[in-house]
Design a protein around this motif. Sequence first.
Motif, mmCIF file in Angstrom:
data_model
loop_
_atom_site.group_PDB
_atom_site.id
_atom_site.type_symbol
_atom_site.label_atom_id
_atom_site.label_comp_id
_atom_site.label_asym_id
_atom_site.label_seq_id
_atom_site.Cartn_x
_atom_site.Cartn_y
_atom_site.Cartn_z
ATOM 1 N N PRO A 241 0.785 -1.155 -0.095
ATOM 2 C CA PRO A 241 -0.007 -0.041 0.007
ATOM 3 C C PRO A 241 0.830 1.313 0.008
ATOM 4 O O PRO A 241 1.950 1.334 0.787
ATOM 5 C CB PRO A 241 -0.744 -0.009 1.237
ATOM 6 C CG PRO A 241 -0.607 -1.542 1.929
ATOM 7 C CD PRO A 241 0.723 -1.839 1.405
ATOM 8 N N ILE A 242 0.501 2.244 -0.680
ATOM 9 C CA ILE A 242 1.074 3.508 -0.587
ATOM 10 C C ILE A 242 -0.197 4.551 -0.718
ATOM 11 O O ILE A 242 -0.437 5.099 -1.781
ATOM 12 C CB ILE A 242 2.051 3.642 -1.753
ATOM 13 C CG1 ILE A 242 2.643 5.299 -2.012
ATOM 14 C CG2 ILE A 242 1.329 3.540 -3.265
ATOM 15 C CD1 ILE A 242 3.765 5.446 -2.754
ATOM 16 N N ASP A 243 -0.392 4.878 0.627
ATOM 17 C CA ASP A 243 -1.838 5.469 0.843
ATOM 18 C C ASP A 243 -1.832 6.533 1.951
ATOM 19 O O ASP A 243 -3.084 6.899 2.297
ATOM 20 C CB ASP A 243 -2.793 4.340 1.092
ATOM 21 C CG ASP A 243 -2.524 3.599 2.385
ATOM 22 O OD1 ASP A 243 -1.216 3.700 3.113
ATOM 23 O OD2 ASP A 243 -3.125 2.691 2.629
ATOM 24 N N GLY A 244 -0.691 6.811 2.493
ATOM 25 C CA GLY A 244 -0.757 7.945 3.647
ATOM 26 C C GLY A 244 -1.288 7.297 4.909
ATOM 27 O O GLY A 244 -1.626 8.184 5.864
ATOM 28 N N GLY A 245 -1.546 6.177 4.834
ATOM 29 C CA GLY A 245 -2.038 5.323 6.261
ATOM 30 C C GLY A 245 -3.502 5.018 5.763
ATOM 31 O O GLY A 245 -4.156 4.765 6.996
ATOM 32 N N PHE A 246 -4.077 5.095 5.026
ATOM 33 C CA PHE A 246 -5.344 5.058 4.782
ATOM 34 C C PHE A 246 -6.016 3.648 5.206
ATOM 35 O O PHE A 246 -7.044 3.646 5.768
ATOM 36 C CB PHE A 246 -5.891 5.121 3.344
ATOM 37 C CG PHE A 246 -7.132 4.953 3.058
ATOM 38 C CD1 PHE A 246 -8.399 5.723 3.343
ATOM 39 C CD2 PHE A 246 -7.833 3.868 2.299
ATOM 40 C CE1 PHE A 246 -9.670 5.240 3.175
ATOM 41 C CE2 PHE A 246 -8.844 3.469 2.262
ATOM 42 C CZ PHE A 246 -9.985 4.246 2.528
ATOM 43 N N THR A 247 -5.171 2.589 4.910
ATOM 44 C CA THR A 247 -5.692 1.247 5.202
ATOM 45 C C THR A 247 -5.390 0.777 6.654
ATOM 46 O O THR A 247 -6.012 -0.246 7.308
ATOM 47 C CB THR A 247 -4.920 0.178 4.321
ATOM 48 O OG1 THR A 247 -3.476 0.282 4.328
ATOM 49 C CG2 THR A 247 -5.216 0.254 2.989
ATOM 50 N N LEU A 248 -4.873 1.909 7.453
ATOM 51 C CA LEU A 248 -4.794 1.756 8.721
ATOM 52 C C LEU A 248 -6.156 1.773 9.425
ATOM 53 O O LEU A 248 -6.567 1.419 10.698
ATOM 54 C CB LEU A 248 -3.725 2.515 9.654
ATOM 55 C CG LEU A 248 -2.466 2.565 9.067
ATOM 56 C CD1 LEU A 248 -1.404 3.496 9.734
ATOM 57 C CD2 LEU A 248 -1.793 1.256 9.595
#
Length: 256
Positions: A249-256
């Motif tokens: 993931p490269i998402d700024g932490g979205f999947t957290l």
Amino acid sequence: MHPYFSLKGRTALVTGGTRGIGRMIAQGFLEAGARVFICARDGAACIQVAEELSLYGECIGLPADLSSEEGARALAEHLAIHAQQLDILVNNAGTTWGAPLESYPVRGWEKVMQLNVTSVFSCIQQLLPLLKKAGNAQSPARVINIGSVAGISAFGEQAYAYGPSKAALHQLSRILAKELVDEHINVNVIAPGRFPSKMTKHIAQDEAAMAEDVAVIPMKRWGREEEMAALAISLASAAGAYMTGAIIPIDGGFTL
């Protein structure tokens, strides 16, 4: 550029390379020293963008319609005229379809699955001979599939086929990574969150929608072009030689 991340002397193909994430990656590869082919259904856009990207290195546009197996086969045949081997394949071409659940059309579901999953399989299948020629134990060939955090999370936004298509692509990538490792071909997935693209343009142009969107991203912003390019370069270079089957993931932490 540090030699660990150099792509000098390597040949790459980026599908959907005329805009958005595909263009970001294509430019990054060129700046890292690769010879880059880009393809898209719009032949005029291919030629124009290839000329623009040629400021950074050798870039060649190959028009291709990947909505069918025949299109993937034609792309492989055209590429073989220009290249003896393919060191890096980035499967970025994709689409989405949004509609309310009650009226979501089967044709929308089929279109998304075809381009996001089936065409990726067809491209890898048809380009396998060129990938095998490039790969060796010291420097495997690389397949980088562009998935999505939508294939990891349940944040669907009424694009009911999109998340499942990307989840299927993630699983296909794991299966192929295990199968192709003995052929010296690495298969990994970049799973982006929000980045500027045609798909997200409607959000970027609406101040209220943008504020609502970044509110659910821990870093409170979208990804930048150079961040996407840097990750792709890492997977394509010596930095990614010992990585296969990874969903990143490269998402700024979205999947957290």
